[in-house]
Design a protein around this motif. Sequence first.
Motif, PDB file in Angstrom:
ATOM      1  N   ILE A   5       8.782  -6.546  -1.118  1.00 59.20           N
ATOM      2  CA  ILE A   5       9.026  -7.656  -2.130  1.00 59.20           C
ATOM      3  C   ILE A   5       7.869  -7.200  -3.189  1.00 59.20           C
ATOM      4  CG2 ILE A   5       8.274 -10.141  -3.115  1.00 59.20           C
ATOM      5  CD1 ILE A   5       9.777 -10.999  -0.364  1.00 59.20           C
ATOM      6  N   LYS A   6       6.673  -6.718  -2.568  1.00 59.61           N
ATOM      7  CA  LYS A   6       5.606  -6.381  -3.442  1.00 59.61           C
ATOM      8  C   LYS A   6       5.753  -4.884  -4.055  1.00 59.61           C
ATOM      9  CE  LYS A   6       0.707  -4.710  -3.067  1.00 59.61           C
ATOM     10  NZ  LYS A   6       0.982  -3.689  -3.688  1.00 59.61           N
ATOM     11  N   TYR A   7       6.277  -3.993  -3.299  1.00 60.46           N
ATOM     12  CA  TYR A   7       6.740  -2.750  -3.770  1.00 60.46           C
ATOM     13  C   TYR A   7       7.875  -3.014  -5.047  1.00 60.46           C
ATOM     14  CZ  TYR A   7       4.555  -1.062   0.568  1.00 60.46           C
ATOM     15  OH  TYR A   7       3.343  -0.962   1.464  1.00 60.46           O
ATOM     16  N   ALA A   8       8.714  -3.909  -4.601  1.00 60.37           N
ATOM     17  CA  ALA A   8       9.764  -3.997  -5.706  1.00 60.37           C
ATOM     18  C   ALA A   8       9.428  -4.372  -6.883  1.00 60.37           C
ATOM     19  CB  ALA A   8      10.858  -4.795  -5.095  1.00 60.37           C
ATOM     20  N   GLN A   9       8.326  -5.433  -6.885  1.00 65.88           N
ATOM     21  CA  GLN A   9       7.701  -5.830  -8.211  1.00 65.88           C
ATOM     22  C   GLN A   9       6.777  -4.804  -8.963  1.00 65.88           C
ATOM     23  OE1 GLN A   9       8.119  -8.774  -9.487  1.00 65.88           O
ATOM     24  NE2 GLN A   9       6.389  -8.634 -11.114  1.00 65.88           N
ATOM     25  N   ASP A  10       6.369  -4.105  -8.113  1.00 65.83           N
ATOM     26  CA  ASP A  10       5.330  -2.954  -8.645  1.00 65.83           C
ATOM     27  C   ASP A  10       6.368  -2.152  -9.481  1.00 65.83           C
ATOM     28  OD1 ASP A  10       2.884  -3.920  -7.855  1.00 65.83           O
ATOM     29  OD2 ASP A  10       2.796  -2.448  -6.048  1.00 65.83           O
ATOM     30  N   ARG A  22       9.463  -2.673 -10.809  1.00 66.20           N
ATOM     31  CA  ARG A  22       9.769  -3.315 -11.809  1.00 66.20           C
ATOM     32  C   ARG A  22       8.959  -3.564 -13.173  1.00 66.20           C
ATOM     33  NH1 ARG A  22      13.061  -8.719 -11.473  1.00 66.20           N
ATOM     34  NH2 ARG A  22      13.353  -9.513 -13.912  1.00 66.20           N
ATOM     35  N   GLU A  23       7.696  -3.784 -12.601  1.00 66.81           N
ATOM     36  CA  GLU A  23       6.653  -3.785 -13.891  1.00 66.81           C
ATOM     37  C   GLU A  23       6.284  -2.381 -14.439  1.00 66.81           C
ATOM     38  OE1 GLU A  23       3.199  -5.086 -12.054  1.00 66.81           O
ATOM     39  OE2 GLU A  23       3.986  -7.301 -11.495  1.00 66.81           O
ATOM     40  N   LYS A  24       6.620  -1.569 -13.637  1.00 65.84           N
ATOM     41  CA  LYS A  24       6.416   0.091 -14.350  1.00 65.84           C
ATOM     42  C   LYS A  24       7.690   0.300 -14.992  1.00 65.84           C
ATOM     43  CE  LYS A  24       3.630   1.764 -10.375  1.00 65.84           C
ATOM     44  NZ  LYS A  24       3.727   2.776  -9.177  1.00 65.84           N
ATOM     45  N   TYR A  25       8.962   0.022 -14.693  1.00 68.45           N
ATOM     46  CA  TYR A  25       9.948   0.217 -15.376  1.00 68.45           C
ATOM     47  C   TYR A  25      10.148  -0.556 -16.693  1.00 68.45           C
ATOM     48  CZ  TYR A  25      15.100   0.149 -16.826  1.00 68.45           C
ATOM     49  OH  TYR A  25      16.051   0.293 -17.355  1.00 68.45           O
TER      50      TYR A  25
END
Length: 294
Positions: A56-61, A63-66
Amino acid sequence: MSYNGTVRCGYCYKTGHNARTCPEKAEMHQRRWNQYMTEIPKRQAEGEHETADAYIKYAQDEREKYERMTKKCIETGGKLKRKQTAGASLKKMKCSYCSKRGHTRRTCQNLKNDYEVYKYMSRVARRNFLQQYNETGAGIGSLVTVETWNHGPTGDLEYAERKMMGMITEINWNAIDCNNNVDARVFYSKTNYQLGGGRPGYRGSIDSASLCTITNSVRSGGPALRDSFRIYPSGSATLPPTGWMDNFKPAKEVFDPKSDRPWNYEYGSDEDYTAAREALGIEQHAYPDIPRSY
């Protein structure tokens, strides 16, 4: 930028754009986000909750970068508003105090709550300190004696054990809090030689004393602890300064700005901390649903 003035991407090494706007890099972040989002429900179904939380944390990271690169929503492809991208940047921030994301130390509610707990506990400590201190009757002006090895008041005599006499001249009231109270050396004395304007030689002065030392001497009627410290109470304790019960060190002095949240505030189950939080109605963790970020 290459030697001929053309911009070259540091990610895909193609010309015409840089890594900040690279479409291939954006696609990579989107691809990784999709992979993590696909794995999360699988891991949860298999009971691998720690792995799922990490994904979940990795996906959020990702997403934010994209979304920071493209200004587009990773799910819908729609254009994001400026406030939405600013919010994503805030979510990325990690607090240097409690290590939770989404805020900074300046706005950290955990820090504000811990400071309130500190002040509450310090008021309790000061009330207890004052009660014990008043029982001693030892105020500024009380005589004290110590026996210590020295070269005399001037520092010129033969090194030998001598008794020195002086009086209490100062009490550091501001140093007393929940971290420093009855064991803190806050009572300062000067020898008769110092009171007359002299500068003491090696061990020619009287060390500061704590309330414990003074109390032991008063109760025993004799010397106490180091250097055979003995006090002759004047009969009246010195009053603390006005507003002493409400004036404390600022939060930045209590909680080192270069250090994260102290263990006893974050994990401690000490009954004094628990009682303070219950009295104040303050939770131990202000952000219980936000995982700690390392």
